[in-house]
Write a protein that holds these residues in place. Structure first.
Motif, short mmCIF file in Angstrom:
data_model
loop_
_atom_site.label_atom_id
_atom_site.label_comp_id
_atom_site.label_asym_id
_atom_site.label_seq_id
_atom_site.Cartn_x
_atom_site.Cartn_y
_atom_site.Cartn_z
N GLY A 9 24.64 -6.30 38.54
CA GLY A 9 25.55 -6.51 37.42
C GLY A 9 26.37 -5.31 37.00
N SER A 10 26.34 -4.24 37.79
CA SER A 10 27.16 -3.07 37.48
C SER A 10 28.06 -2.77 38.67
N THR A 11 29.30 -2.40 38.39
CA THR A 11 30.23 -2.04 39.47
C THR A 11 30.63 -0.57 39.39
N ARG A 12 30.01 0.16 38.48
CA ARG A 12 30.39 1.54 38.20
C ARG A 12 30.08 2.46 39.40
N PRO A 13 31.00 3.37 39.78
CA PRO A 13 30.66 4.34 40.83
C PRO A 13 29.43 5.13 40.39
N GLY A 14 28.46 5.32 41.29
CA GLY A 14 27.25 6.06 40.95
C GLY A 14 26.26 5.24 40.12
N ARG A 15 26.46 3.96 40.08
CA ARG A 15 25.61 3.07 39.26
C ARG A 15 24.13 3.16 39.64
N ASN A 16 23.28 3.01 38.62
CA ASN A 16 21.84 2.91 38.86
C ASN A 16 21.46 1.50 39.30
N GLY A 17 22.31 0.55 38.99
CA GLY A 17 21.98 -0.85 39.22
C GLY A 17 21.69 -1.20 40.66
N GLU A 18 22.37 -0.53 41.58
CA GLU A 18 22.17 -0.89 42.98
C GLU A 18 20.74 -0.55 43.43
N THR A 82 20.87 -6.28 35.13
CA THR A 82 21.92 -5.89 34.17
C THR A 82 21.67 -4.51 33.56
N PRO A 83 22.73 -3.70 33.49
CA PRO A 83 22.64 -2.47 32.70
C PRO A 83 22.82 -2.84 31.24
N GLU A 84 22.52 -1.89 30.36
CA GLU A 84 22.89 -2.09 28.94
C GLU A 84 24.04 -1.15 28.62
N TYR A 85 25.17 -1.74 28.26
CA TYR A 85 26.33 -0.97 27.81
C TYR A 85 26.59 -1.36 26.34
N ASN A 86 26.51 -0.40 25.45
CA ASN A 86 26.79 -0.66 24.03
C ASN A 86 26.09 -1.92 23.53
N HIS A 87 24.80 -1.95 23.80
CA HIS A 87 23.91 -3.03 23.33
C HIS A 87 24.24 -4.39 23.92
N SER A 88 24.93 -4.43 25.02
CA SER A 88 25.19 -5.71 25.69
C SER A 88 25.13 -5.50 27.20
N GLY A 113 16.47 -5.80 33.41
CA GLY A 113 17.32 -4.92 32.63
C GLY A 113 16.92 -3.46 32.83
N TYR A 114 17.86 -2.59 32.57
CA TYR A 114 17.54 -1.16 32.59
C TYR A 114 18.49 -0.45 31.62
N GLY A 115 17.95 0.60 31.01
CA GLY A 115 18.71 1.35 30.01
C GLY A 115 17.75 2.22 29.23
N VAL A 116 18.23 2.79 28.15
CA VAL A 116 17.38 3.69 27.37
C VAL A 116 16.19 2.93 26.78
N TYR A 117 16.40 1.65 26.46
CA TYR A 117 15.30 0.82 25.97
C TYR A 117 15.03 -0.36 26.90
N GLY A 118 15.25 -0.15 28.19
CA GLY A 118 14.94 -1.19 29.17
C GLY A 118 15.98 -2.29 29.29
N VAL A 120 16.95 -4.35 27.09
CA VAL A 120 16.53 -5.62 26.46
C VAL A 120 17.64 -6.27 25.64
N ARG A 121 18.52 -5.46 25.05
CA ARG A 121 19.58 -6.07 24.23
C ARG A 121 20.62 -6.74 25.13
N ALA A 122 20.84 -6.17 26.31
CA ALA A 122 21.74 -6.81 27.28
C ALA A 122 21.15 -8.15 27.72
N ASN A 145 13.00 1.54 32.00
CA ASN A 145 13.43 2.55 31.03
C ASN A 145 14.07 3.74 31.75
N LEU A 146 15.25 4.09 31.30
CA LEU A 146 16.00 5.19 31.93
C LEU A 146 15.23 6.51 31.90
N MET A 147 14.37 6.69 30.88
CA MET A 147 13.64 7.95 30.71
C MET A 147 12.38 8.03 31.57
C1 LIG Z 1 29.63 2.51 28.64
C2 LIG Z 1 28.15 2.76 28.55
C3 LIG Z 1 27.47 2.35 27.44
C4 LIG Z 1 26.08 2.52 27.36
N1 LIG Z 1 25.42 2.03 26.27
C5 LIG Z 1 24.09 2.00 26.28
C6 LIG Z 1 23.38 1.34 25.26
O1 LIG Z 1 23.94 0.80 24.32
N2 LIG Z 1 22.02 1.31 25.32
C7 LIG Z 1 21.34 1.86 26.36
O2 LIG Z 1 20.11 1.76 26.39
N3 LIG Z 1 21.98 2.54 27.35
C8 LIG Z 1 23.33 2.59 27.34
N4 LIG Z 1 24.01 3.24 28.33
C9 LIG Z 1 23.24 3.88 29.41
C10 LIG Z 1 23.12 2.93 30.59
O3 LIG Z 1 22.20 1.90 30.36
C11 LIG Z 1 22.76 3.69 31.84
O4 LIG Z 1 23.73 4.69 32.05
C12 LIG Z 1 22.67 2.80 33.06
O5 LIG Z 1 22.32 3.57 34.18
C13 LIG Z 1 23.99 2.10 33.30
O6 LIG Z 1 23.93 1.26 34.41
P1 LIG Z 1 24.70 1.59 35.77
O7 LIG Z 1 24.35 3.02 36.12
O8 LIG Z 1 24.15 0.61 36.79
O9 LIG Z 1 26.15 1.40 35.52
C14 LIG Z 1 25.40 3.13 28.42
C15 LIG Z 1 26.11 3.56 29.53
C16 LIG Z 1 27.46 3.38 29.62
C17 LIG Z 1 28.20 3.81 30.87
#
Ligand SMILES: Cc1cc2nc3c(=O)[nH]c(=O)nc-3n(C[C@H](O)[C@H](O)[C@H](O)COP(=O)(O)O)c2cc1C
Length: 193
Positions: A9-18, A82-88, A113-118, A120-122, A145-147
């Motif tokens: 669900g992420s297309t960002r260069p260097g994405r963790n999603g892959e 799915t990554p979490e970007y801005n709580h979605s 899901g993956y992100g700072v809090y897993g 979950v909001r996404a 969890n990213l950490m």
């Molecule tokens: C635009 C943007 C917004 C983000 N917002 C959140 C966020 O709201 N909560 C969170 O836990 N992580 C957030 N992060 C951190 C991402 O979850 C983390 O960088 C993750 O590796 C992104 O996925 P990707 O690397 O596959 O693109 C954000 C990252 C980006 C680039």
């Protein structure tokens, strides 16, 4: 055999999603209850939604939409990574979901899901989106969890305890994908009558 697509669900260069999706796909290939395939959003080059007619009408004009629709149509269920970007979720994934209609209806989705809090909001946002598309979302989810599940927040090294939730996720998606196949078959018979 039930077919399940694992969507990156992420297309960002260097994405963790892959890395996360490939790890999930590797586990999936040891399953015997379904056939799994990896679907990389980045391969489709979808622009912002550029179809004139609503997706529910299924009359796609653009080649990229037809390619995406043909891919999604082949599966009974999906695991969205799915990554979490801005709580979605990512804009790219939401846009890709919005492109289609019938290809999603009466199918099943589970989430990783993956992100700072897993992430979950996404995941919770995606459940709302899919409820409008008549997609049944399973309860089990894997949340990384990213950490603690990544080295330097970039190399995926999941903690062992996730194994149980990943297994539950596969179990539930496979079971409901089979069940929803019957719903689709019944609807086809009713439509043809
Ligand atoms: C635009 C943007 C917004 C983000 N917002 C959140 C966020 O709201 N909560 C969170 O836990 N992580 C957030 N992060 C951190 C991402 O979850 C983390 O960088 C993750 O590796 C992104 O996925 P990707 O690397 O596959 O693109 C954000 C990252 C980006 C680039």
């Amino acid at each position: 055999m039930v077919r399940i697509g694992i969507i990156i669900g992420s297309t960002r260069p260097g994405r963790n999603g892959e890395g996360v999706a490939r790890w999930i796909f590797d586990k999936a290939q040891r399953r015997t209850g379904a056939e799994y395939e990896l679907i990389d959003l980045a391969d489709f080059g979808l622009p912002h939604l550029d179809e004139a007619l609503p997706p529910a009408m299924g009359q796609y004009s653009q080649e990229h939409t037809k390619k995406w629709a043909d891919t999604i149509a082949r599966f009974d269920g999906y695991i969205l990574v799915t990554p979490e970007y801005n709580h979605s979720t990512s804009g790219a994934l939401k846009n890709a979901i919005d492109f289609l209609g019938n290809e999603w209806y009466n199918k099943v989705a589970g989430f990783v899901g993956y992100g700072v809090y897993g992430g979950v909001r996404a995941i919770e946002h995606l459940r709302l989106v899919f409820s409008q598309l008549q997609v049944a979302t399973v309860s089990a989810a894997a949340t990384f969890n990213l950490m603690t599940d990544f080295e330097n927040m970039s190399t995926f090294r999941p903690a062992e305890y996730h194994e149980a939730s990943v297994t539950a996720l596969f179990d539930q998606v496979e079971s409901w994908s089979e069940a929803l196949g019957e719903v689709r078959a019944r609807e086809q018979v009713q439509a043809a009558a």
